[in-house]
Design an enzyme around this catalytic site. Structure first.
Site, short mmCIF file in Angstrom:
data_model
loop_
_atom_site.label_atom_id
_atom_site.label_comp_id
_atom_site.label_asym_id
_atom_site.label_seq_id
_atom_site.Cartn_x
_atom_site.Cartn_y
_atom_site.Cartn_z
CG ASP A 77 -3.70 -5.86 14.22
OD1 ASP A 77 -4.11 -5.56 13.07
OD2 ASP A 77 -3.11 -6.93 14.47
CG ASP A 104 -17.72 -4.09 3.19
OD1 ASP A 104 -18.59 -4.97 3.16
OD2 ASP A 104 -16.59 -4.28 3.66
NE ARG A 147 -14.00 0.68 0.44
CZ ARG A 147 -13.14 -0.33 0.42
NH1 ARG A 147 -13.59 -1.56 0.29
NH2 ARG A 147 -11.85 -0.12 0.53
#
Length: 480
Positions: free
Chosen positions: A117, A243, A175
């Site tokens: 979301d 990540d 990253r």
């Protein structure tokens, strides 16, 4: 603010521009004014911090964007990932002229949300806000936050929770997983992307005979130093996926973290880590694994006829990890113990002390403080195996004999924090904040600002020790 928009100069395939979606009924949570000063925020910026930290105000000098990257999560290839609930809303210069990212967390869904979301909830925002602040005060390279806001909008997790946003700062959000994504999906961008990473974050490497190898070595060494500093303060990141490690060796994305209390090296602080991959004791080896995986993504930068030699050179770069980690960890452990780092037996003595903490299940942070304060008899009384402690103390005092005790003791006071962010401390602040009381957030923020200084006017007894053994520990997972 002084803007320095660098990331938008990269190929647009590496990001998606979009505006944040503010939460309904946003209101102030907490503001880090000292950090705002370091970032050269004007009086006008400070006056509108709630609007900035809730996504209501953006800047014409920078178009907000979500980065795309990939990663290995818990050792498995996870494919395309990316900023699923955060946006880079600015890059600005701090008072030292360093470029700092402003990253708004909880800013709404993006193309990389993967069914999520795009929101953050108050409990996870407070945990990250306080932990980033605590790590910086402990001299551990880490992201930090200018402030966070809460709202009247509910966000569904295991239960309905209050939505929140946080404005995170970091020297870098690039990253290891960025390189994984490029190699998998846009390999033609690797050369330019790597060149920009070097120019922006390691410009000194441009003068090296082989800049890419020099860059790789720097990333490896900085990561090793970061991990050593984690171990020394008892910090467990909890989710060391590729990540979640950046290229500058600063702590990032540590949602289910924990500070070690009773010394259990195999403690699983993240209860989503079912197999214990990212326990405290595994952090050095996991960092090494992540870096090895990252180096494989640099191999395509070699010319075809030089590829095998380049692989060997990259492997040699990785060989810097272990000695760099051990050097910094050993020096730091000796400082915490008040032992000379040059003595041949100091490290073994430190390991003997840690074995006592593990065997007796003693608190990590307070045990170093008790040693610092020479509470030897009291510590011995807390040990079931008193002979083990006596053997350690004999060796300890022999090593310190004929040394400059005043200097060694001074290093202990500089190396041993009195206060860490224990999970139950953060939980208390969260529970009050969920009732619109941010006084405990403020107290902890002030307390953790000076972790090496006793603050009797601010501290509570529960700040100094673990919860009683018959009280269940706070459970933390990746849900946020």
């Amino acid at each position: 603010m002084q803007f320095n928009a660098r990331y938008p100069s990269l190929n647009p395939k590496l990001y998606h521009e979009q505006m944040p979606v503010p939460l309904k009924g946003a209101k102030a949570g907490h503001f880090n004014e000292a950090l705002a000063d370091e970032l050269q925020w004007s009086a006008e910026d400070k006056a509108s911090w709630v609007e900035i930290c809730s996504g209501q105000k953006t800047f014409p000098e920078f178009h907000p964007l979500a980065m795309v990257y990939a990663g290995h999560q818990f050792g498995q290839w996870a494919g395309q990932l990316g900023d699923g609930r955060g946006l880079l809303i600015a890059q600005i210069l701090d008072q030292n002229g360093q470029t700092i990212d402003l990253h708004l967390k909880g800013a709404g869904s993006t193309p990389y949300s993967r069914m999520g979301d795009g929101r953050a909830v108050l409990h996870s925002v407070i945990r990250e806000y306080l932990a980033g602040h605590a790590l910086n005060a402990l001299d551990v390279p880490s992201s930090n936050s200018v402030g966070f806001t809460t709202s009247e909008q509910g966000v569904q997790r295991e239960k309905l929770e209050l939505g929140a946003m946080m404005l995170r700062t970091s020297d870098c959000h690039i990253r290891l997983g960025h390189f994984e994504w490029i190699n998998q999906y846009q390999p033609s961008l690797l050369q330019e992307f790597t060149q920009k990473c070097i120019e922006w974050h390691y410009p000194e490497c441009l003068e090296a005979e082989q800049p890419i190898l020099a860059f790789a070595t720097k990333v490896i060494q900085k990561t090793a130093v970061m991990i050593a500093k984690w171990q020394l303060v008892g910090f467990a990141h909890g989710v060391m996926n590729t990540d979640n490690l950046n290229i500058t060796g600063s702590t990032l994305d540590f949602g289910p973290y924990g500070f070690m209390e009773r010394f259990r090296p195999n403690w699983i602080n993240n209860h989503s880590d079912y197999n214990g991959r990212y326990t405290y004791q595994n952090q050095p080896s996991m960092a090494h694994w992540n870096l090895w995986n990252w180096l494989n993504n640099l191999i395509p930068l070699a010319k075809p006829e030089e590829k095998e030699k380049f692989k060997q050179d990259l492997a040699q770069c990785l060989e810097h990890f272990e000695p760099t980690f051990l050097e910094h960890y050993t020096h730091g452990l000796c400082a915490k113990l008040g032992l000379p780092s040059f003595h041949k037996d100091s490290f073994d003595c430190g390991m003997a002390f840690l074995r006592i903490l593990q065997t007796e299940q003693l608190d990590y942070t307070s045990s170093f403080l008790r040693l610092q304060n020479k509470e030897y008899e009291a510590m011995k009384d807390d040990c079931l195996d008193r002979r083990q402690f006596e053997a350690f103390l004999t060796q300890y005092e022999m090593i310190r004999e004929n040394q400059d005790i005043g200097t060694l003791d001074a290093t202990m006071f500089e190396a041993n924090p009195i206060y860490i962010l224990r999970n139950h401390m953060a939980q208390k602040a969260i529970e009050l904040a969920e009732r619109n009381d941010f006084s405990e957030v403020e107290r902890l923020f002030s307390l953790l600002s000076q972790p090496f200084t006793r603050q009797t006017d601010l501290e509570k007894p529960e700040d100094l020790a673990p919860l009683p053994s018959d009280v269940p520990e706070v459970m933390v997972s990746c849900s946020s």
